[in-house]
Enzyme design. Structure first.
Site, PDB file in Angstrom:
ATOM      1  N   ILE A   1     -23.570 -28.366 -14.095  1.00  0.00           N
ATOM      2  CA  ILE A   1     -23.725 -28.882 -15.456  1.00  0.00           C
ATOM      3  C   ILE A   1     -22.566 -28.336 -16.299  1.00  0.00           C
ATOM      4  CG2 ILE A   1     -25.280 -29.168 -17.437  1.00  0.00           C
ATOM      5  CD1 ILE A   1     -27.631 -28.531 -15.595  1.00  0.00           C
ATOM      6  N   PRO A   2     -21.355 -28.862 -16.060  1.00  0.00           N
ATOM      7  CA  PRO A   2     -20.222 -28.394 -16.863  1.00  0.00           C
ATOM      8  C   PRO A   2     -20.446 -28.785 -18.329  1.00  0.00           C
ATOM      9  CG  PRO A   2     -19.536 -30.147 -15.348  1.00  0.00           C
ATOM     10  CD  PRO A   2     -20.983 -29.905 -15.112  1.00  0.00           C
ATOM     11  N   HIS A   3     -20.095 -27.889 -19.235  1.00  0.00           N
ATOM     12  CA  HIS A   3     -20.294 -28.186 -20.647  1.00  0.00           C
ATOM     13  C   HIS A   3     -19.315 -27.378 -21.487  1.00  0.00           C
ATOM     14  CE1 HIS A   3     -22.868 -24.790 -19.540  1.00  0.00           C
ATOM     15  NE2 HIS A   3     -22.655 -24.337 -20.758  1.00  0.00           N
ATOM     16  N   CYS A   4     -19.075 -27.868 -22.696  1.00  0.00           N
ATOM     17  CA  CYS A   4     -18.224 -27.142 -23.628  1.00  0.00           C
ATOM     18  C   CYS A   4     -18.496 -27.626 -25.044  1.00  0.00           C
ATOM     19  CB  CYS A   4     -16.744 -27.318 -23.280  1.00  0.00           C
ATOM     20  SG  CYS A   4     -16.112 -28.992 -23.556  1.00  0.00           S
TER      21      CYS A   4
END
Length: 155
Positions: free
Chosen positions: A70-73
């Site tokens: 769950i890549p997030h930024c």
């Protein structure tokens, strides 16, 4: 943010559900996510998205295990949450906590001033992806439309 409840359905656009993508590396996948978000919303800067995703990964992999990440930024100038759902043709090394290759991703791009709602959304996603049967259903999709429909029908 004006909407009080963020759901997967209102952050995932049909054109951001991408099925059986060719991915060669973690870096390439993050570049691909940034490209897709920028294509969907040209006001969001592709390079900034990519750099922020990479910076977040440096803090610790967003690979949560069992082939899922769950890549997030957070993103300056972003006023709404953008979700990207991707299944990969083949798993790629993602420095996941269980060292397994990742083939199912849900990326989140959130406004810089992200609130607890965004953490709640991450928690919802993690809970969904904890359901192995649900993940298998997503992995079995052969086209973007069925992938999108399965994801939102589960929310």
């Amino acid at each position: 943010m004006t909407d009080t409840t963020l759901t997967i359905e209102n952050i995932l656009a049909p054109d951001l559900a991408l099925c059986r993508v060719q991915g060669t590396s973690k870096k390439r996948i993050l570049e691909f996510i940034a490209e897709q978000v920028n294509r969907h919303d040209p006001a969001l800067d592709e390079t900034e998205i990519f750099n922020n995703l990479v910076s977040r990964e440096r803090l610790g992999s967003t690979g949560i295990g069992q082939g899922i990440a769950i890549p997030h930024c957070r993103l300056e100038g972003c006023d709404h949450v953008v979700g990207v759902l991707i299944t990969l043709e083949e798993g790629v090394a993602f420095d996941a906590i269980d060292n397994q290759p990742v083939d199912l991703l849900f990326a989140l791009i959130v406004p810089k001033e992200a609130t607890s709602e965004h953490l709640e959304l991450l928690s919802q996603l993690a809970e969904k992806f904890n359901d192995r049967g649900f993940c298998d259903l997503l992995r079995q999709c052969t086209d973007a439309d069925s992938l999108y429909q399965r994801m939102i029908s589960a929310s």
